[in-house]
Design a protein around this motif. Structure first.
Motif, PDB file in Angstrom:
ATOM      1  N   MET A 138       0.785  -1.619   0.253  1.00  0.00           N
ATOM      2  CA  MET A 138      -0.331   0.080  -0.096  1.00  0.00           C
ATOM      3  C   MET A 138       0.718   1.908   0.009  1.00  0.00           C
ATOM      4  O   MET A 138       0.748   2.293  -0.073  1.00  0.00           O
ATOM      5  CB  MET A 138      -0.747  -0.239   0.843  1.00  0.00           C
ATOM      6  CG  MET A 138      -2.022  -1.076   0.653  1.00  0.00           C
ATOM      7  SD  MET A 138      -3.313  -1.422   2.539  1.00  0.00           S
ATOM      8  CE  MET A 138      -4.126   1.308   1.656  1.00  0.00           C
ATOM      9  N   ALA A 139       2.258   1.174  -0.393  1.00  0.00           N
ATOM     10  CA  ALA A 139       2.991   2.241   0.220  1.00  0.00           C
ATOM     11  C   ALA A 139       2.878   3.345  -1.300  1.00  0.00           C
ATOM     12  O   ALA A 139       3.301   4.550  -1.527  1.00  0.00           O
ATOM     13  CB  ALA A 139       4.331   1.830   0.109  1.00  0.00           C
ATOM     14  N   GLY A 140       2.549   2.391  -2.319  1.00  0.00           N
ATOM     15  CA  GLY A 140       2.560   3.361  -3.812  1.00  0.00           C
ATOM     16  C   GLY A 140       3.452   3.265  -4.270  1.00  0.00           C
ATOM     17  O   GLY A 140       3.947   4.808  -4.629  1.00  0.00           O
ATOM     18  N   VAL A 141       4.077   2.872  -4.254  1.00  0.00           N
ATOM     19  CA  VAL A 141       5.670   2.441  -4.753  1.00  0.00           C
ATOM     20  C   VAL A 141       5.874   1.541  -6.015  1.00  0.00           C
ATOM     21  O   VAL A 141       5.589   0.189  -5.911  1.00  0.00           O
ATOM     22  CB  VAL A 141       7.146   1.960  -4.055  1.00  0.00           C
ATOM     23  CG1 VAL A 141       8.262   2.351  -4.017  1.00  0.00           C
ATOM     24  CG2 VAL A 141       6.812   3.504  -2.358  1.00  0.00           C
ATOM     25  N   LEU A 142       5.620   1.571  -6.884  1.00  0.00           N
ATOM     26  CA  LEU A 142       6.194   1.408  -8.437  1.00  0.00           C
ATOM     27  C   LEU A 142       8.037   0.850  -8.135  1.00  0.00           C
ATOM     28  O   LEU A 142       8.876   1.444  -8.508  1.00  0.00           O
ATOM     29  CB  LEU A 142       6.165   2.123  -9.755  1.00  0.00           C
ATOM     30  CG  LEU A 142       4.595   2.235  -9.815  1.00  0.00           C
ATOM     31  CD1 LEU A 142       4.694   3.046 -10.720  1.00  0.00           C
ATOM     32  CD2 LEU A 142       3.719   1.148  -9.726  1.00  0.00           C
ATOM     33  N   PRO A 143       8.127  -0.283  -7.787  1.00  0.00           N
ATOM     34  CA  PRO A 143       9.349  -0.391  -7.586  1.00  0.00           C
ATOM     35  C   PRO A 143       9.903  -0.457  -8.531  1.00  0.00           C
ATOM     36  O   PRO A 143      11.382  -0.189  -9.006  1.00  0.00           O
ATOM     37  CB  PRO A 143       9.378  -2.411  -7.951  1.00  0.00           C
ATOM     38  CG  PRO A 143       7.841  -2.630  -6.882  1.00  0.00           C
ATOM     39  CD  PRO A 143       7.357  -1.660  -7.470  1.00  0.00           C
ATOM     40  N   ASP A 144       9.994  -1.114 -10.952  1.00  0.00           N
ATOM     41  CA  ASP A 144      10.407  -0.904 -11.043  1.00  0.00           C
ATOM     42  C   ASP A 144      11.306   0.561 -11.244  1.00  0.00           C
ATOM     43  O   ASP A 144      12.158   0.908 -11.734  1.00  0.00           O
ATOM     44  CB  ASP A 144       9.967  -1.019 -13.144  1.00  0.00           C
ATOM     45  CG  ASP A 144       9.787  -2.731 -12.873  1.00  0.00           C
ATOM     46  OD1 ASP A 144      10.996  -3.490 -11.872  1.00  0.00           O
ATOM     47  OD2 ASP A 144       9.152  -3.498 -13.706  1.00  0.00           O
ATOM     48  N   SER A 145       9.945   1.763 -11.159  1.00  0.00           N
ATOM     49  CA  SER A 145      10.207   3.258 -11.704  1.00  0.00           C
ATOM     50  C   SER A 145      11.433   3.326 -10.428  1.00  0.00           C
ATOM     51  O   SER A 145      12.502   4.461 -10.930  1.00  0.00           O
ATOM     52  CB  SER A 145       9.095   3.769 -11.019  1.00  0.00           C
ATOM     53  OG  SER A 145       9.397   5.055 -11.048  1.00  0.00           O
ATOM     54  N   LEU A 146      11.565   2.681  -8.695  1.00  0.00           N
ATOM     55  CA  LEU A 146      12.370   2.914  -8.262  1.00  0.00           C
ATOM     56  C   LEU A 146      13.976   2.783  -8.288  1.00  0.00           C
ATOM     57  O   LEU A 146      14.682   3.130  -7.892  1.00  0.00           O
ATOM     58  CB  LEU A 146      11.969   2.647  -6.696  1.00  0.00           C
ATOM     59  CG  LEU A 146      12.739   2.798  -5.350  1.00  0.00           C
ATOM     60  CD1 LEU A 146      12.725   4.412  -4.585  1.00  0.00           C
ATOM     61  CD2 LEU A 146      11.763   1.470  -4.229  1.00  0.00           C
ATOM     62  N   ARG A 147      13.606   1.295  -8.789  1.00  0.00           N
ATOM     63  CA  ARG A 147      15.349   0.767  -9.419  1.00  0.00           C
ATOM     64  C   ARG A 147      15.946   1.944 -11.080  1.00  0.00           C
ATOM     65  O   ARG A 147      16.598   1.503 -10.314  1.00  0.00           O
ATOM     66  CB  ARG A 147      15.048  -0.616  -9.619  1.00  0.00           C
ATOM     67  CG  ARG A 147      14.510  -1.292  -8.526  1.00  0.00           C
ATOM     68  CD  ARG A 147      14.557  -2.859  -9.988  1.00  0.00           C
ATOM     69  NE  ARG A 147      14.221  -4.209  -9.006  1.00  0.00           N
ATOM     70  CZ  ARG A 147      13.516  -4.191  -8.234  1.00  0.00           C
ATOM     71  NH1 ARG A 147      11.593  -3.364  -9.136  1.00  0.00           N
ATOM     72  NH2 ARG A 147      12.637  -5.709  -7.623  1.00  0.00           N
ATOM     73  N   PHE A 148      14.314   2.026 -10.953  1.00  0.00           N
ATOM     74  CA  PHE A 148      15.088   3.353 -12.499  1.00  0.00           C
ATOM     75  C   PHE A 148      15.924   4.711 -12.022  1.00  0.00           C
ATOM     76  O   PHE A 148      17.120   4.895 -12.694  1.00  0.00           O
ATOM     77  CB  PHE A 148      14.616   3.701 -13.468  1.00  0.00           C
ATOM     78  CG  PHE A 148      14.501   4.634 -14.285  1.00  0.00           C
ATOM     79  CD1 PHE A 148      15.037   4.218 -15.483  1.00  0.00           C
ATOM     80  CD2 PHE A 148      13.825   5.785 -14.473  1.00  0.00           C
ATOM     81  CE1 PHE A 148      15.773   5.036 -16.433  1.00  0.00           C
ATOM     82  CE2 PHE A 148      14.218   6.894 -15.156  1.00  0.00           C
ATOM     83  CZ  PHE A 148      15.417   6.675 -15.882  1.00  0.00           C
TER      84      PHE A 148
END
Length: 90
Positions: free
Chosen positions: A38-48
């Motif tokens: 529920m944090a609203g974080v997109l893992p692929d976007s964060l990795r980028f």
């Protein structure tokens, strides 16, 4: 895109830890995170974002490993714990 601010905050924490350990010149190879669904974080976007923001830092080229934590619930009636796959809170 709040993933960039998360990546920058993560790099600040890494620099702080390296400084406290007096290891400012150390090379970071892996960074591990736990992020709730529920944090609203997109893992692929964060990795980028982490890859871009870490350029020129001790974490440049480090692998960002993200453990996504599912939503966990508890039923007060039957005392069961369970995870929720698809949620819509009303």
């Amino acid at each position: 895109m709040h993933e960039m601010s998360i990546a920058e905050s993560l790099l600040d924490l890494i620099r702080e830890q390296l400084s406290q350990l007096e290891m400012e010149s150390a090379k970071v190879k892996v960074v591990r995170m736990r992020i709730g669904e529920m944090a609203g974080v997109l893992p692929d976007s964060l990795r980028f974002c982490f890859g871009v923001a870490s350029e020129g830092t001790p974490a440049e080229g480090a692998e960002l490993v993200i453990d996504q934590v599912p939503i966990k619930c508890h039923c007060h009636n039957c005392k069961a714990d369970f995870s929720v796959a698809a949620y819509a809170f009303i």
